[in-house]
Structure formats: structure tokens, C-alpha cells
Design a protein around this motif. Structure first.
Motif, PDB file in Angstrom:
ATOM      1  N   VAL A  85       0.940  -1.115  -0.066  1.00 38.20           N
ATOM      2  CA  VAL A  85      -0.027  -0.120   0.056  1.00 38.20           C
ATOM      3  C   VAL A  85       0.747   1.149   0.146  1.00 38.20           C
ATOM      4  O   VAL A  85       1.460   1.474   1.039  1.00 38.20           O
ATOM      5  CB  VAL A  85      -1.140  -0.087   1.201  1.00 38.20           C
ATOM      6  CG1 VAL A  85      -1.758   1.334   1.062  1.00 38.20           C
ATOM      7  CG2 VAL A  85      -1.889  -1.345   1.040  1.00 38.20           C
ATOM      8  N   LYS A  99      -0.167   4.518  -0.889  1.00 41.12           N
ATOM      9  CA  LYS A  99      -0.822   5.775  -0.687  1.00 41.12           C
ATOM     10  C   LYS A  99      -0.054   6.580   0.060  1.00 41.12           C
ATOM     11  O   LYS A  99       0.627   6.215   1.198  1.00 41.12           O
ATOM     12  CB  LYS A  99      -2.194   5.661  -0.148  1.00 41.12           C
ATOM     13  CG  LYS A  99      -2.329   5.111   1.166  1.00 41.12           C
ATOM     14  CD  LYS A  99      -3.562   4.616   1.910  1.00 41.12           C
ATOM     15  CE  LYS A  99      -3.410   4.360   3.293  1.00 41.12           C
ATOM     16  NZ  LYS A  99      -4.741   3.756   3.660  1.00 41.12           N
ATOM     17  N   ILE A 125      -8.231   0.331  -3.292  1.00 40.74           N
ATOM     18  CA  ILE A 125      -8.347  -0.286  -2.016  1.00 40.74           C
ATOM     19  C   ILE A 125      -9.321   0.821  -1.112  1.00 40.74           C
ATOM     20  O   ILE A 125      -9.691   0.724  -0.019  1.00 40.74           O
ATOM     21  CB  ILE A 125      -7.274  -0.587  -1.019  1.00 40.74           C
ATOM     22  CG1 ILE A 125      -6.410   0.645  -0.991  1.00 40.74           C
ATOM     23  CG2 ILE A 125      -6.648  -1.715  -1.889  1.00 40.74           C
ATOM     24  CD1 ILE A 125      -5.142   0.294   0.324  1.00 40.74           C
ATOM     25  N   MET A 175     -13.136  -8.438   0.294  1.00 38.18           N
ATOM     26  CA  MET A 175     -12.241  -7.635   1.062  1.00 38.18           C
ATOM     27  C   MET A 175     -12.902  -7.299   2.285  1.00 38.18           C
ATOM     28  O   MET A 175     -13.975  -6.856   2.347  1.00 38.18           O
ATOM     29  CB  MET A 175     -11.714  -6.375   0.219  1.00 38.18           C
ATOM     30  CG  MET A 175     -10.462  -5.510   0.844  1.00 38.18           C
ATOM     31  SD  MET A 175     -10.985  -4.208   1.918  1.00 38.18           S
ATOM     32  CE  MET A 175     -10.905  -2.768   0.850  1.00 38.18           C
ATOM     33  N   ILE A 205     -12.252  -5.500   6.376  1.00 34.97           N
ATOM     34  CA  ILE A 205     -11.497  -4.511   7.159  1.00 34.97           C
ATOM     35  C   ILE A 205     -11.974  -4.800   8.773  1.00 34.97           C
ATOM     36  O   ILE A 205     -13.047  -4.309   8.733  1.00 34.97           O
ATOM     37  CB  ILE A 205     -11.541  -2.818   6.879  1.00 34.97           C
ATOM     38  CG1 ILE A 205     -11.013  -2.577   5.448  1.00 34.97           C
ATOM     39  CG2 ILE A 205     -10.720  -1.996   7.823  1.00 34.97           C
ATOM     40  CD1 ILE A 205     -11.115  -1.303   5.021  1.00 34.97           C
ATOM     41  N   MET A 244      -4.339  -5.893   7.716  1.00 33.76           N
ATOM     42  CA  MET A 244      -3.416  -4.712   7.546  1.00 33.76           C
ATOM     43  C   MET A 244      -2.270  -4.583   8.450  1.00 33.76           C
ATOM     44  O   MET A 244      -2.235  -5.690   9.240  1.00 33.76           O
ATOM     45  CB  MET A 244      -4.100  -3.367   7.736  1.00 33.76           C
ATOM     46  CG  MET A 244      -5.268  -3.549   7.330  1.00 33.76           C
ATOM     47  SD  MET A 244      -6.673  -2.206   7.328  1.00 33.76           S
ATOM     48  CE  MET A 244      -5.743  -0.597   7.649  1.00 33.76           C
ATOM     49  N   THR A 245      -1.435  -3.674   8.423  1.00 38.34           N
ATOM     50  CA  THR A 245      -0.269  -3.815   9.442  1.00 38.34           C
ATOM     51  C   THR A 245      -0.446  -4.014  10.716  1.00 38.34           C
ATOM     52  O   THR A 245       0.174  -5.180  11.396  1.00 38.34           O
ATOM     53  CB  THR A 245       0.358  -2.388   9.518  1.00 38.34           C
ATOM     54  OG1 THR A 245       0.948  -1.953   8.236  1.00 38.34           O
ATOM     55  CG2 THR A 245       1.546  -2.122  10.431  1.00 38.34           C
ATOM     56  N   ARG A 260      -2.968  -6.407   2.859  1.00 40.26           N
ATOM     57  CA  ARG A 260      -2.943  -5.068   2.484  1.00 40.26           C
ATOM     58  C   ARG A 260      -1.652  -4.261   3.598  1.00 40.26           C
ATOM     59  O   ARG A 260      -2.172  -3.968   4.500  1.00 40.26           O
ATOM     60  CB  ARG A 260      -4.012  -4.097   2.218  1.00 40.26           C
ATOM     61  CG  ARG A 260      -4.948  -4.993   1.513  1.00 40.26           C
ATOM     62  CD  ARG A 260      -6.260  -4.310   1.330  1.00 40.26           C
ATOM     63  NE  ARG A 260      -6.736  -3.887   2.540  1.00 40.26           N
ATOM     64  CZ  ARG A 260      -7.715  -4.730   3.419  1.00 40.26           C
ATOM     65  NH1 ARG A 260      -7.999  -5.893   2.775  1.00 40.26           N
ATOM     66  NH2 ARG A 260      -8.038  -4.289   4.719  1.00 40.26           N
ATOM     67  N   LEU A 261      -0.595  -4.095   3.047  1.00 39.45           N
ATOM     68  CA  LEU A 261       0.220  -3.565   4.056  1.00 39.45           C
ATOM     69  C   LEU A 261       1.102  -2.131   3.542  1.00 39.45           C
ATOM     70  O   LEU A 261       1.663  -2.058   2.451  1.00 39.45           O
ATOM     71  CB  LEU A 261       1.214  -4.683   4.320  1.00 39.45           C
ATOM     72  CG  LEU A 261       1.091  -5.788   5.072  1.00 39.45           C
ATOM     73  CD1 LEU A 261       2.329  -6.654   5.266  1.00 39.45           C
ATOM     74  CD2 LEU A 261       0.302  -5.862   6.201  1.00 39.45           C
ATOM     75  N   GLY A 262       0.821  -1.182   4.347  1.00 38.87           N
ATOM     76  CA  GLY A 262       1.680   0.114   4.242  1.00 38.87           C
ATOM     77  C   GLY A 262       2.570   0.244   5.133  1.00 38.87           C
ATOM     78  O   GLY A 262       3.748  -0.015   5.128  1.00 38.87           O
ATOM     79  N   THR A 263       2.288   0.654   6.365  1.00 41.90           N
ATOM     80  CA  THR A 263       3.215   1.006   7.269  1.00 41.90           C
ATOM     81  C   THR A 263       4.340  -0.157   7.788  1.00 41.90           C
ATOM     82  O   THR A 263       5.360   0.066   7.885  1.00 41.90           O
ATOM     83  CB  THR A 263       2.242   1.125   8.677  1.00 41.90           C
ATOM     84  OG1 THR A 263       1.265   2.040   8.435  1.00 41.90           O
ATOM     85  CG2 THR A 263       3.285   1.904   9.694  1.00 41.90           C
ATOM     86  N   ARG A 284       3.260   7.035   6.964  1.00 46.13           N
ATOM     87  CA  ARG A 284       2.785   8.076   5.600  1.00 46.13           C
ATOM     88  C   ARG A 284       3.053   9.386   6.146  1.00 46.13           C
ATOM     89  O   ARG A 284       2.832   9.774   7.244  1.00 46.13           O
ATOM     90  CB  ARG A 284       1.443   7.536   5.281  1.00 46.13           C
ATOM     91  CG  ARG A 284       1.228   6.407   4.630  1.00 46.13           C
ATOM     92  CD  ARG A 284      -0.335   5.927   4.148  1.00 46.13           C
ATOM     93  NE  ARG A 284      -1.253   5.737   5.438  1.00 46.13           N
ATOM     94  CZ  ARG A 284      -1.171   4.161   5.793  1.00 46.13           C
ATOM     95  NH1 ARG A 284      -0.484   3.317   5.370  1.00 46.13           N
ATOM     96  NH2 ARG A 284      -1.790   4.153   6.832  1.00 46.13           N
TER      97      ARG A 284
HETATM   98  C1  LIG Z   1      -4.145   2.520   4.135  1.00 47.40           C
HETATM   99  C2  LIG Z   1      -4.726   1.178   3.929  1.00 47.40           C
HETATM  100  C3  LIG Z   1      -4.236   0.022   4.368  1.00 47.40           C
HETATM  101  C4  LIG Z   1      -2.857  -0.077   4.877  1.00 47.40           C
HETATM  102  O1  LIG Z   1      -2.603   0.415   5.975  1.00 47.40           O
HETATM  103  P1  LIG Z   1      -1.308  -0.032   7.026  1.00 47.40           P
HETATM  104  O2  LIG Z   1      -2.137   0.080   8.424  1.00 47.40           O
HETATM  105  O3  LIG Z   1      -0.480   1.187   6.873  1.00 47.40           O
HETATM  106  O4  LIG Z   1      -0.950  -1.236   6.872  1.00 47.40           O
HETATM  107  C5  LIG Z   1      -4.778  -1.057   4.124  1.00 47.40           C
HETATM  108  N1  LIG Z   1      -6.075  -1.317   3.628  1.00 47.40           N
HETATM  109  C6  LIG Z   1      -6.758  -0.200   3.179  1.00 47.40           C
HETATM  110  C7  LIG Z   1      -8.045  -0.251   2.913  1.00 47.40           C
HETATM  111  C8  LIG Z   1      -6.214   1.174   3.295  1.00 47.40           C
HETATM  112  O5  LIG Z   1      -7.001   2.114   3.242  1.00 47.40           O
END
Ligand SMILES: *Cc1c(COP(=O)(O)O)cnc(C)c1O
Length: 233
Positions: free
Chosen positions: A35, A37, A79, A161, A163, A203-204, A219-222, A228
Motif C-alpha cells: 500500500v 498511498k 483499496i 475484502m 477491514i 493490514m499492518t 494490504r500492508l503500508g506501514t 505515511r
Molecule cells: C491504508 C490502507 C491499508 C494499509 O494500512 P497500514 O495500516 O499502513 O498497513 C490497508 N487497507 C486499506 C483499505 C487502506 O486504506
């Protein structure tokens, strides 16, 4: 740095998969969607070079700018919530739209895909946790949609999907992910398991719990890129 983070994540996934085997859930491959973004395009390049082919973005405009700079790289996932006036661009831009959160959005995607001769891969976002501030089909809406899915013939429903709620204790997300898995089985039962093969959960802060409960895409960002910078749009 990124390589180190990927190794940490992979180790945690493997541990979660070992746990999963004891529960007789199927599948042992987990795709990491990177991720990117609110990160600059260089971060997308780094992800691709590190072998992360799946890129997740939550805003059409931001993704468009990045993808124009990287026309050949990656499998791009939307996403974030899709505003109907951005549907045309989203269908042109994304390989898969994970955040199909209402029949209105589904209808709009089906229409725009038809116009350009595309069959759009999508996931249905189910608000299993029933959080008011979150988008997604409620459980009963999802179940009501199932028998109508065949009408949308310009989309390919690849899966779900989910959350989970934000929480200090990731273990609390277990029932939500377990419900997500049950819904995934319902969906496969409806549309066939052939190409309906993606369960995007985690996610993270909770991805290992999601994997234990059956997620095969996270889905991994952090966890990959650190915090971010919200000044980047
Ligand atoms: C931003 C986002 C993520 C990633 O989030 P992290 O906590 O940084 O891993 C995953 N899924 C969705 C839908 C997001 O908006």
C-alpha cells in the motif's frame, strides 16, 4: 530497509500459516499488496524492485499520477472508496478494484467496463464488523446480492475484502476475520471457486491474525514503508 521489513512480514506470515494448518483452512499462499498511498512514486519503484508486484492505492487521482510514471509495472489495486464520478478513470487504471462497497458502485463499474470492452476484476467489500463509519456491504446486503451477481457480466468477482475494527488488541479481530472467511465460502459457492480466489483481509496491525483465519491477500503500508506523509497527494 524494505527488504528487512519484507523478511519480518514473511516470517510472521509463515508462523500464522503454521497456526492455520491446525485449523484445516485451505490454501498456503499469501499475496502482499504493497500500500503506497501517501508515499512518493519512488516507493512504488522500490516495492516493484523488491518483488512486490501488487500495488495498493486508495485514491484514483494519486494512483493515476504514479501509474503514468510507471506505465509497465505492477498489478494495481484500488483499496479506497470509489466515488461514482471517478468510475471511468478507475476502470481504465486499476487491474483490480477491491473496494466495491455498494450495488451503486458495482453497477457503475459494470457499465464503464462494458463501454471499453473490459472485464473488470473486483472484490466485494463486506463490513463484517458493522462499523458505521466504514463503507462496505452489511452482511445481510451481501447475502441478498449473491443471487443477483450474474447480472453484472462485465465484472469478475474475484473475492472479498474485509477491514477489521481498529483495536489495541489484534486478537479481538479474530471473529471478524473468521466471518470474512465464512462469507468467502458463501461467495465461492455462488460464483464458483475457479477464479474467485482472493480473500483480502488484514493490514499492518492485524495481518497475522487475518492469515490465521484464512486471508490469502494482505494490504500492508506501514509495516513495509513506515509512517505515511499525508502532505503527499
Ligand atoms: C491504508 C490502507 C491499508 C494499509 O494500512 P497500514 O495500516 O499502513 O498497513 C490497508 N487497507 C486499506 C483499505 C487502506 O486504506
Amino acid at each position: 530497509m524494505l527488504e528487512d521489513n519484507i523478511n519480518i512480514v514473511r516470517a510472521k506470515i509463515n508462523k500464522a500459516l503454521a497456526q492455520r494448518k491446525t485449523k484445516k483452512l485451505t490454501g498456503d499462499k499469501v499475496t502482499i499488496v504493497a500500500v503506497t498511498k501517501n508515499h512518493p512514486v519512488q516507493v512504488v519503484t522500490e516495492a516493484l524492485e523488491a518483488g512486490l508486484q501488487n500495488i495498493g492505492e486508495n485514491r484514483v487521482q494519486e494512483a493515476k499520477g504514479k501509474r503514468e510514471l510507471l506505465p509497465n509495472g505492477g498489478i494495481w489495486h484500488l483499496i479506497g472508496h470509489l466515488q461514482t464520478n471517478k468510475t471511468k478513470q478507475a476502470v481504465e487504471l486499476f487491474d483490480i478494484i477491491e473496494s466495491v462497497d455498494s450495488e451503486k458502485v458495482l453497477t457503475a463499474i459494470n457499465k464503464e467496463a462494458g463501454k471499453i470492452g473490459k472485464v473488470q476484476d473486483i472484490l466485494l467489500q463486506v463490513n463484517v464488523a458493522r462499523e458505521e463509519q466504514k463503507s462496505g456491504f452489511l452482511q445481510e446486503e451481501f447475502v441478498a446480492l449473491l443471487p443477483k451477481l450474474h447480472v453484472f457480466d462485465k465484472v469478475r468477482v474475484r473475492g472479498l475484502m474485509v477491514i477489521a475494527q481498529a483495536t489495541d488488541n489484534p486478537e479481538e479481530t479474530k471473529p471478524v476475520f473468521a466471518d470474512g472467511y465464512e462469507n468467502f465460502l458463501l461467495l465461492q459457492n455462488q460464483v464458483g471457486a475457479g477464479y474467485c480466489d482472493i480473500l483480502s483481509m488484514g493490514m499492518t496491525h492485524d495481518y497475522w491474525v487475518a492469515v490465521e483465519e484464512g486471508a490469502n491477500s494482505i494490504r500492508l503500508g506501514t509495516a513495509l514503508f513506515g509512517l505515511r506523509d499525508y502532505s503527499i497527494k
